[in-house]
Motif scaffolding. Structure first.
Motif, short mmCIF file in Angstrom:
data_model
loop_
_atom_site.label_atom_id
_atom_site.label_comp_id
_atom_site.label_asym_id
_atom_site.label_seq_id
_atom_site.Cartn_x
_atom_site.Cartn_y
_atom_site.Cartn_z
N LYS A 120 0.85 -1.21 0.00
CA LYS A 120 0.00 0.00 0.00
C LYS A 120 0.88 1.25 0.00
CE LYS A 120 -4.02 1.84 2.52
NZ LYS A 120 -3.39 2.74 3.54
N LYS A 121 1.86 1.24 0.91
CA LYS A 121 2.77 2.37 1.02
C LYS A 121 3.57 2.55 -0.28
CE LYS A 121 5.65 5.30 3.20
NZ LYS A 121 5.28 6.68 3.55
N LYS A 125 3.75 5.78 -2.67
CA LYS A 125 5.07 6.35 -2.93
C LYS A 125 5.30 6.46 -4.45
CE LYS A 125 9.18 7.10 -0.71
NZ LYS A 125 9.31 8.03 0.42
N ALA A 126 4.94 5.39 -5.18
CA ALA A 126 5.15 5.37 -6.63
C ALA A 126 4.37 6.49 -7.31
CB ALA A 126 4.74 4.01 -7.20
N GLN A 127 3.16 6.72 -6.82
CA GLN A 127 2.32 7.80 -7.35
C GLN A 127 3.02 9.14 -7.18
OE1 GLN A 127 -1.42 8.06 -5.34
NE2 GLN A 127 -2.62 7.52 -7.16
N ARG A 128 3.51 9.35 -5.97
CA ARG A 128 4.18 10.62 -5.65
C ARG A 128 5.44 10.80 -6.51
NH1 ARG A 128 5.61 14.59 -2.85
NH2 ARG A 128 7.59 14.77 -1.69
N ASP A 152 8.78 -4.83 -4.22
CA ASP A 152 8.69 -5.22 -2.80
C ASP A 152 9.62 -6.39 -2.49
OD1 ASP A 152 7.34 -7.13 -4.16
OD2 ASP A 152 5.50 -7.03 -2.98
N GLN A 153 10.27 -6.92 -3.53
CA GLN A 153 11.26 -7.98 -3.30
C GLN A 153 12.49 -7.76 -4.18
OE1 GLN A 153 9.80 -12.16 -3.22
NE2 GLN A 153 7.92 -11.22 -3.99
#
Lengths: 250, 250
Positions: A120-121, A125-128, A152-153
């Motif tokens: 989710k985070k 973050k990717a959007q920002r 995430d990995q």
């Protein structure tokens, strides 16, 4: 002159339509009028100079005046992969790296990354970061907006290595041991439109195990000069060196 | 290994004495013990590895173990002159520029500089920037701490131009016009220990009048690639390109 990015490839057409955010920025933020000119950049790297011909309540119409001639993109596509650093460092790696011509940014959880971000985070973050890249691309007159990929990995990064023509690992130990030939060698081997991935560690650096894993998959270690660069400075060094090499006959 | 800068040239002596701030940092911040080793850097660029041999209430004694062999400084001395930018941009030009090997930083009031600093404010600012340069020099393993010079008049910068072997002006208009040969030409002309001054404008850029004045005094205009770089990004590009050219056989 203001620059706007269309999310579609260029097609020769009589009029171009600005709506939603682009409309809002042109009309309400920039207070543009009929007759004003802007740059319009398309997904296929075509950039045109367009003149505003009509402004309605919801839509703004532009017509092509000329095509932008100067090549603004590095001849090779450079992807910067950063082990998640602390604080807002990734934000400004993306901002400065976009100015300096990066084609893509990848974030990944390195062994010594302190921050731990869930899906989710990471999405937030990717959007920002995408917004930061877009703004930096407009400001620096890019023809492409760099893409953002937050993994995430770490294994997802390892799996991608084969997709690139060359993979470099910026390794502090290489710099300390005085390695100074590899970067120029790799630049000299790369030809137009080839894809280079460069992997950078977080503050703690990459572990020897991580470096081994990347090397097993064909990555090459390189130093970036005799001084120890911070995790957020090293990618900018790499991109500036690439620009000097490929764009300034360095 | 921790790095400390002595404010004196190196002399071969049986013991080196750390007091005051250096003592405090070694003993109270780093909790160092007898037997621990550190780098000691001297004003003449000599760096030694030294071992702590005694710690008293006020003083810490070190003895030389070896000399640092690797050259950490650029072969040419680069001075970055920035027209005062907004906010804390000068702080991080100094921090990143120190990592990237700058020899000196000069700030000056350019025509389009928004900030206006009086002598008192400038003195305070210079102190803060000197501390930032010192910390960045330690972190990046420099052999020299860059010096800071904040000018209250542009004419003071113009007067200095003759002190340098070459003077470059990073000019956005040159970049827009596609100038791309000058930087490599200048780097190729410079030889070890020569001094290069590079002048950068603030956010608003340098005015044509300013550029003319610098040119009259022998400055050469150059572009830094086809993308428009922010005022705080351009000096880092210049320094990274210099490192690639002079240190990585680029």
């Amino acid at each position: 002159m203001q620059r706007y990015f269309f999310n579609e490839p260029y097609q020769n057409q009589s009029c171009f339509e600005a709506t939603a955010e682009m409309y809002h920025h042109m009309v309400h933020v920039m207070r543009m009028q009929v007759g004003d000119e802007v740059y319009l950049a398309f997904t296929n790297q075509q950039v045109i100079i367009a003149e505003i011909v009509e402004i309605t309540a919801q839509t703004l119409w532009l017509k092509e005046v000329a095509k932008e001639s100067q090549q603004k993109e590095l001849p090779i596509e450079i992807t910067i992969a950063s082990g998640y650093p602390k604080g807002d460092k990734l934000e400004w790696i993306v901002q400065k790296g976009t100015e300096l011509g990066a084609h893509q940014f990848i974030g990944f959880p390195a062994s010594s990354s302190v921050v731990k971000w869930d899906a989710k985070k990471l999405a937030k973050k990717a959007q920002r970061l995408t917004k930061i890249a877009q703004e930096a691309a407009e400001q620096s007159h890019r023809q492409v907006v760099p893409t953002i990929q937050l993994l995430d990995q770490k294994v997802s990064l390892e799996r991608q290595l084969a997709d690139y023509d060359m993979v470099l690992v910026a390794y502090e130990e290489s710099a300390k041991q005085g390695e100074k030939a590899m970067l120029a060698q790799v630049f000299n081997q790369l030809t137009t439109n080839q894809r280079l991935l460069v992997i950078f560690g977080p503050e703690g650096g990459l572990t020897p195990q991580e470096v081994d894993q990347f090397e097993e998959k064909g990555a090459v270690l390189c130093g970036l000069g005799p001084r120890i660069l911070r995790t957020e400075t090293a990618p900018l060094y790499l991109l500036a060196a690439a620009s000097y090499h490929f764009e300034l006959n360095g």
